[in-house]
Design a protein around this motif. Structure first.
Motif, PDB file in Angstrom:
ATOM      1  N   ILE A   8       0.934  -1.154  -0.109  1.00 18.72           N
ATOM      2  CA  ILE A   8      -0.029  -0.055  -0.118  1.00 18.72           C
ATOM      3  C   ILE A   8       0.755   1.313  -0.136  1.00 18.72           C
ATOM      4  N   LYS A   9       2.026   1.189   0.849  1.00 16.54           N
ATOM      5  CA  LYS A   9       2.790   2.455   0.921  1.00 16.54           C
ATOM      6  C   LYS A   9       3.685   2.699  -0.328  1.00 16.54           C
ATOM      7  N   ASP A  10       4.239   1.693  -1.034  1.00 17.53           N
ATOM      8  CA  ASP A  10       5.172   1.913  -2.424  1.00 17.53           C
ATOM      9  C   ASP A  10       4.179   1.811  -3.364  1.00 17.53           C
ATOM     10  N   GLN A  11       2.848   1.321  -3.534  1.00 13.62           N
ATOM     11  CA  GLN A  11       1.990   1.113  -4.831  1.00 13.62           C
ATOM     12  C   GLN A  11       2.710   0.315  -5.621  1.00 13.62           C
ATOM     13  N   SER A  12       3.118  -0.952  -5.394  1.00 10.54           N
ATOM     14  CA  SER A  12       3.887  -1.684  -6.316  1.00 10.54           C
ATOM     15  C   SER A  12       2.633  -2.629  -6.767  1.00 10.54           C
ATOM     16  N   ASP A  13       1.363  -2.666  -6.254  1.00 10.74           N
ATOM     17  CA  ASP A  13       0.213  -3.469  -6.855  1.00 10.74           C
ATOM     18  C   ASP A  13      -0.963  -2.575  -6.520  1.00 10.74           C
ATOM     19  N   PRO A  14      -1.169  -1.284  -7.545  1.00  8.97           N
ATOM     20  CA  PRO A  14      -2.143  -0.476  -7.284  1.00  8.97           C
ATOM     21  C   PRO A  14      -3.523  -0.857  -7.406  1.00  8.97           C
ATOM     22  N   LEU A  15      -3.631  -1.979  -8.113  1.00  9.92           N
ATOM     23  CA  LEU A  15      -5.009  -2.594  -8.536  1.00  9.92           C
ATOM     24  C   LEU A  15      -5.596  -3.251  -7.410  1.00  9.92           C
ATOM     25  N   ARG A  16      -4.800  -3.922  -6.635  1.00 13.48           N
ATOM     26  CA  ARG A  16      -5.260  -4.859  -5.486  1.00 13.48           C
ATOM     27  C   ARG A  16      -5.273  -4.033  -4.219  1.00 13.48           C
ATOM     28  N   TYR A  17      -4.080  -3.210  -4.117  1.00  9.59           N
ATOM     29  CA  TYR A  17      -4.083  -2.336  -2.891  1.00  9.59           C
ATOM     30  C   TYR A  17      -3.886  -1.019  -3.125  1.00  9.59           C
ATOM     31  N   PRO A  18      -5.135  -0.468  -3.698  1.00  7.05           N
ATOM     32  CA  PRO A  18      -5.115   1.109  -3.924  1.00  7.05           C
ATOM     33  C   PRO A  18      -4.917   2.102  -2.903  1.00  7.05           C
ATOM     34  N   ASN A  19      -4.360   3.353  -3.158  1.00  4.11           N
ATOM     35  CA  ASN A  19      -4.327   4.442  -2.301  1.00  4.11           C
ATOM     36  C   ASN A  19      -4.617   5.683  -3.137  1.00  4.11           C
ATOM     37  N   VAL A  20      -6.137   5.760  -3.062  1.00  6.65           N
ATOM     38  CA  VAL A  20      -6.711   7.095  -3.837  1.00  6.65           C
ATOM     39  C   VAL A  20      -7.371   8.326  -3.133  1.00  6.65           C
ATOM     40  N   ASP A  21      -6.815   9.378  -3.344  1.00  5.29           N
ATOM     41  CA  ASP A  21      -7.490  10.377  -2.457  1.00  5.29           C
ATOM     42  C   ASP A  21      -9.018  10.765  -3.365  1.00  5.29           C
ATOM     43  N   TRP A  22      -9.975  10.172  -2.920  1.00  5.95           N
ATOM     44  CA  TRP A  22     -11.459  10.381  -3.840  1.00  5.95           C
ATOM     45  C   TRP A  22     -11.698  11.674  -3.518  1.00  5.95           C
ATOM     46  N   MET A  23     -11.593  12.535  -2.669  1.00  7.53           N
ATOM     47  CA  MET A  23     -11.599  13.952  -2.625  1.00  7.53           C
ATOM     48  C   MET A  23     -11.231  14.782  -3.590  1.00  7.53           C
ATOM     49  N   LYS A  24     -10.003  14.507  -4.187  1.00  5.70           N
ATOM     50  CA  LYS A  24      -9.343  15.022  -4.964  1.00  5.70           C
ATOM     51  C   LYS A  24      -9.867  14.790  -6.641  1.00  5.70           C
ATOM     52  N   LEU A  25     -10.402  13.569  -6.574  1.00  5.76           N
ATOM     53  CA  LEU A  25     -10.906  13.020  -8.021  1.00  5.76           C
ATOM     54  C   LEU A  25     -12.225  13.514  -8.113  1.00  5.76           C
ATOM     55  N   MET A  26     -13.049  13.786  -7.098  1.00  5.31           N
ATOM     56  CA  MET A  26     -14.458  14.585  -7.293  1.00  5.31           C
ATOM     57  C   MET A  26     -14.343  15.922  -7.836  1.00  5.31           C
ATOM     58  N   LYS A  27     -15.381  16.330  -8.718  1.00  6.28           N
ATOM     59  CA  LYS A  27     -15.439  17.658  -8.854  1.00  6.28           C
ATOM     60  C   LYS A  27     -15.652  18.586  -7.825  1.00  6.28           C
ATOM     61  N   GLN A  28     -14.573  19.528  -7.938  1.00  6.12           N
ATOM     62  CA  GLN A  28     -14.668  20.895  -6.886  1.00  6.12           C
ATOM     63  C   GLN A  28     -15.725  21.799  -7.284  1.00  6.12           C
ATOM     64  N   SER A  29     -16.353  21.650  -8.421  1.00  2.00           N
ATOM     65  CA  SER A  29     -17.409  22.611  -8.647  1.00  2.00           C
ATOM     66  C   SER A  29     -18.233  21.891  -9.861  1.00  2.00           C
ATOM     67  N   ALA A  30     -19.568  22.267  -9.762  1.00  2.00           N
ATOM     68  CA  ALA A  30     -20.390  21.711 -10.824  1.00  2.00           C
ATOM     69  C   ALA A  30     -21.198  22.971 -11.478  1.00  2.00           C
ATOM     70  N   GLY A  31     -21.690  23.025 -12.626  1.00  2.00           N
ATOM     71  CA  GLY A  31     -22.251  24.164 -13.289  1.00  2.00           C
ATOM     72  C   GLY A  31     -23.943  23.598 -13.370  1.00  2.00           C
ATOM     73  N   GLN A  32     -24.667  24.582 -13.356  1.00  4.37           N
ATOM     74  CA  GLN A  32     -26.131  24.697 -13.534  1.00  4.37           C
ATOM     75  C   GLN A  32     -26.615  25.526 -14.560  1.00  4.37           C
ATOM     76  N   GLU A  33     -27.629  25.116 -15.309  1.00  6.69           N
ATOM     77  CA  GLU A  33     -28.361  26.016 -16.133  1.00  6.69           C
ATOM     78  C   GLU A  33     -29.876  25.900 -15.948  1.00  6.69           C
ATOM     79  N   HIS A  34     -30.435  27.315 -15.967  1.00  3.09           N
ATOM     80  CA  HIS A  34     -31.802  27.462 -15.790  1.00  3.09           C
ATOM     81  C   HIS A  34     -32.136  28.279 -16.796  1.00  3.09           C
ATOM     82  N   MET A  35     -33.415  27.918 -17.529  1.00  2.00           N
ATOM     83  CA  MET A  35     -33.965  28.798 -18.528  1.00  2.00           C
ATOM     84  C   MET A  35     -35.589  28.818 -18.266  1.00  2.00           C
ATOM     85  N   ASN A  36     -36.237  30.107 -18.333  1.00  2.00           N
ATOM     86  CA  ASN A  36     -37.734  30.284 -18.406  1.00  2.00           C
ATOM     87  C   ASN A  36     -38.248  31.015 -19.271  1.00  2.00           C
TER      88      ASN A  36
END
Length: 458
Positions: free
Chosen positions: A408-436
């Motif tokens: 896990i520390k050296d990430q020699s096998d990332p598929l079986r023992y991943p070490n992922v920061d999911w917060m960084k992979l998520m969108k920091q912002s999202a857009g929205q559109e509105h029409m009337n």
């Protein structure tokens, strides 16, 4: 012998002079004492709130607040005249000037009493005859020329209006009409003088005098002030006769928040309304609403929601389709709903068409959403190490072997023992559109309002 006779006469003369001087000093001292003692009466600070109040009651109010006494003759001072004055912490002298000057009443302090009187009427001098010597034109220009203007103020139905304020525009000259709606005042002789007539519930009216001396006025009701209505449980009611507690906002305020759900646009816009948004999941991010806090224990703490008189959820209504949003807060306002109104009532009125040409309105909005705060998580290696430590303290088998921790520390096998920061992979912002897009119009017989909305949240 003569010298002996003259001495007593001289002494008596000197004594008389001394007595006269003492008397003069004594009288001057009394006058100064009266002035110094009279001064506090005019310097006392009071507050008044008089709206269409008879002069007699205003005088009685001053006597009670300032502990002063008025002296006047009812045959000289018209006590039925109406006065209007709102004053906060002003001296008695200032209040008297503001009230009595427009009524052409003079006041004077005499032995701690305020004496009211009418100023003497200045006689109108006839024009000088030809050939007679007159004053210079420079001195004549210094003499103010005045004329007496009088009239009657009535309503649309012909009834006399008492308490109407009549002022000369741009000056402090003015009076109030009496119980018969009659007024009279002296104004400077000027063809540009303008009389301003004002009264609560009526439209202000301005009239240029010119050479007129009799001005009768008919005031029109202020329909905007009198016909203003509020939404109540059983329809609409005039605002002036509504005694319950309610708050109202319109489409203009709701459109200031670019949000899809109506409940999220209400936060902080109405007194007594509490909103809490517990989720950010699209479609399920509506806010909980309470009126004046939680008034009921149990599961049903929400207020009664009515859209055009029908109980339903209003979160699916576009804010552009709302005419007014009203909350009824106290018992007198919600009494018509019985026990259903125990937590307050929310009334939503949607927009309707109006007579006239078709009106087309198109609104396009673009917004961005971003989290205000995110939790901070440890990485995978630290999590696995702390998990092993927690199990060791509880005398439980270790879930991660040293070999697994190393991978896990050296990430020699990332598929079986991943070490992922999911917060960084998520969108920091999202857009929205509105029409009337909405179209409204109609005639006195048929009116229409058509609205179409599109909302997309990424």
């Amino acid at each position: 012998m003569k010298q002996k006779l003259l001495r007593p006469k001289l002494v008596r003369k000197i004594m008389r002079i001394g007595c006269i001087q003492l008397a003069i000093v004594f009288l001057v001292g009394i006058a100064k004492a009266e002035v110094s003692n009279a001064q506090p009466e005019l310097e006392r600070v009071i507050s008044v709130n008089w709206v269409n109040l008879p002069l007699k009651q205003a005088i009685q109010s001053l006597e009670k607040q300032a502990s002063i006494h008025f002296v006047y003759s009812p045959s000289v001072i018209a006590l039925d005249q109406r006065v209007n004055l709102v004053s906060r912490r002003e001296k008695v002298g200032v209040v008297l000037s503001r009230v009595l000057t427009p009524l052409q009443i003079k006041y004077e302090l005499v032995n701690s009493n305020i004496v009211l009187s009418k100023p003497p009427v200045q006689p109108i001098m006839p024009p000088p005859r030809p050939g007679k010597e007159t004053q210079s034109s420079e001195n004549q220009s210094l003499l103010p020329l005045e004329r007496l203007v009088r009239g009657k103020v009535i309503s649309e139905t012909g009834e006399a209006l008492p308490g109407v304020n009549v002022m000369v525009k741009g000056t402090n000259i003015g009076v109030n009409t009496n119980n018969e709606g009659i007024y009279q005042l002296s104004i400077p002789e000027s063809s540009t003088s303008i009389l301003v007539f004002t009264s609560i519930g009526y439209q202000k009216q301005e009239i240029t005098l010119g050479s007129q001396t009799i001005v009768d006025v008919q005031l029109r009701p202020d329909e905007k002030a009198l016909q203003e209505v509020v939404v109540v449980g059983y329809g609409e009611q005039k605002k002036v006769s509504f005694t319950g507690s309610e708050s109202v906002i319109t489409t203009r305020e709701l459109k200031q928040s670019p949000t899809a759900l109506l409940s999220n646009a209400l936060g902080g816009r109405m007194a007594g309304l509490v909103t809490v948004q517990r989720s950010g999941e699209p479609g399920y991010d509506g806010a909980n609403i309470w009126i004046r806090g939680m008034g009921t224990f149990g599961s049903n703490q929400a207020p009664l929601l009515l859209v055009d008189g029908v109980e339903r959820d209003f979160n699916n209504i576009d804010p552009h389709e709302v005419e007014s949003f009203t909350i009824l807060k106290d018992a007198s306002a919600t009494a018509v709903f019985g026990v259903r109104g125990a937590n307050g009532v929310v009334l939503v009125n949607t927009r309707r068409g109006a007579s006239g040409k078709p009106k087309v309105s198109l609104t396009l909005e673009k917004g961005f959403l971003s989290p205000t705060r995110l939790p901070e998580y440890v990485d995978g290696y630290t999590y696995a190490t702390l998990y092993n430590e927690a199990n060791a303290n509880a005398n439980l088998p270790l879930p991660y072997t040293p070999e697994v921790l190393e991978k896990i520390k050296d990430q020699s096998d990332p598929l079986r023992y991943p070490n992922v920061d999911w917060m960084k992979l998520m969108k920091q912002s999202a857009g929205q559109e509105h029409m009337n897009l909405n179209i409204s119009g109609g005639n006195p017989t048929v009116r229409y309002f058509v609205s179409a909305s599109y909302f997309h949240d990424n």
